[in-house]
Design an enzyme around this catalytic site. Sequence first.
Site, PDB file in Angstrom:
ATOM      1  N   HIS A  13       0.716  -1.003  -0.045  1.00  0.00           N
ATOM      2  CA  HIS A  13      -0.105   0.050   0.122  1.00  0.00           C
ATOM      3  C   HIS A  13       0.844   1.220   0.011  1.00  0.00           C
ATOM      4  O   HIS A  13       0.653   2.383   0.453  1.00  0.00           O
ATOM      5  CB  HIS A  13      -1.000   0.027   1.274  1.00  0.00           C
ATOM      6  N   HIS A  60      -0.848   5.148   9.386  1.00  0.00           N
ATOM      7  CA  HIS A  60       0.635   5.566   9.558  1.00  0.00           C
ATOM      8  C   HIS A  60       0.515   7.016  10.071  1.00  0.00           C
ATOM      9  O   HIS A  60       0.735   8.007   9.650  1.00  0.00           O
ATOM     10  CB  HIS A  60       1.010   5.658   8.087  1.00  0.00           C
ATOM     11  N   HIS A 194      10.554  -3.698   3.013  1.00  0.00           N
ATOM     12  CA  HIS A 194      11.211  -2.557   3.122  1.00  0.00           C
ATOM     13  C   HIS A 194      11.589  -1.979   4.388  1.00  0.00           C
ATOM     14  O   HIS A 194      11.102  -2.350   5.625  1.00  0.00           O
ATOM     15  CB  HIS A 194      10.193  -1.564   2.394  1.00  0.00           C
ATOM     16  N   GLU A 241       4.603  -5.215   8.625  1.00  0.00           N
ATOM     17  CA  GLU A 241       3.379  -5.039   7.921  1.00  0.00           C
ATOM     18  C   GLU A 241       2.967  -6.423   7.508  1.00  0.00           C
ATOM     19  O   GLU A 241       1.690  -6.513   7.438  1.00  0.00           O
ATOM     20  CB  GLU A 241       3.515  -4.002   6.996  1.00  0.00           C
TER      21      GLU A 241
END
Lengths: 281, 134
Positions: A13, A60, A194, A241
């Site tokens: 996302h 976030h 990431h 995540e």
Amino acid sequence: MMARITAGIGSSHIPLLGVASDFDKTGEDYWRDCFAGYDWTKRWMAQQRPDVVILVYNDHASAFDMRFIPTFAIGCGERFRPADEGWGPRAVPDVIGHPDLAWHIAQCLVLDEFDMTIINEMDVDHGLTVPLSMMFGKPDAWPCRIIPLAVNVVTYPPPTGNRCWLLGEAIARAVESFPEDINVQIWGTGGMSHQLQGPRAGLINKAWDNRFLDDLSADPQRLRRIPHIEYLRETGSEGIEMVMWLIMRGALGPRVRQLHRHYHVPASNTAVGHIVLEKLT
Amino acid sequence: MTQSIQDYLAQFEDIPGTRVFTAARARRGYWLNQFAMSLMKPENRDRWKADERAYLEDWPLSPEQKDAVLARDYNRCLDLGGNIYFLAKVFSTDGLSFLQAVSTMTGMSVEDYQAMMLAGGRSPDGVRSIREGI
């Protein structure tokens, strides 16, 4: 007829995917292959026409700041607006909820010993709206109702992968006891490898990511047992995540068929992963 | 719980170049992150841009945290309890992308960092564990 979960989707996302979509950059060299991997899914989605998507994502620092940190939260409101993440809200449609089903799931989960935080009002950030853009493109209105399910993966400890899996199983039981004939999908979002911080930023682990994608259908029980430290070491600090994908996978039951898969590096700092899984009965 | 919280947290110190956002960091950085969060509002961004040091006077940050923010030393901000998703409000207000801001923490130029990402990113080999060097 009761409600039924028919399929699950995993997808990154990354906020820059939303920017590329919003500003019509998806044909540029940098983006072409990345977005092409979602073309199959857009066509498939137009045939499937789910009534509701339970969309597992993380906020976030948009709707939630440090004042309270819910581990699992479910959006039971009528409508959720795109958040202003610091550069104005995305120009995408409002997210229309499904309060009847969302409250049904929330109540069932609490009785099933998952003590959910219930949210009636919040804005939704790129974690939720980017997957909608990737799966539906740029419609005037999103073609289904959406139940946001937010997971804390920012402040440690986030929930374990196994706990996420078990929540998915409980969500499936809740959906199957909702007395309406509706087609429900569940999406797990975020990842893949990431790291957005520190000298190790930019870490990408294609081999690990692809084994994770393989085992969503081949050996999902292995995925339940991956400890947080493995995500951190192997997939970067933000790769954690991916525990959210296990809520999706847990909700699909023991047997699935992989219908589509896509993996691309890079988008911004991140490896893009996407998978479509059909629930088999 | 199959693992003690002490053992769980101790593992995180063994990852090179990484600050895991633990409760200890979240507590230390509470106001640093809440300050950053305030930049979500356009009127606050305007006040911040007009006089950054004056804006920080309203927030109970330590002198070290204030200096780190003003210097845009993001590694130092992380050491002092900042979280990247909160600090993103600061660099977004500066007009920097995630990639541009993240590159500043790596010791690489933004061009070299971008080239590394285009070439497939940073390999995990050698940066999984400080102790084991793998």
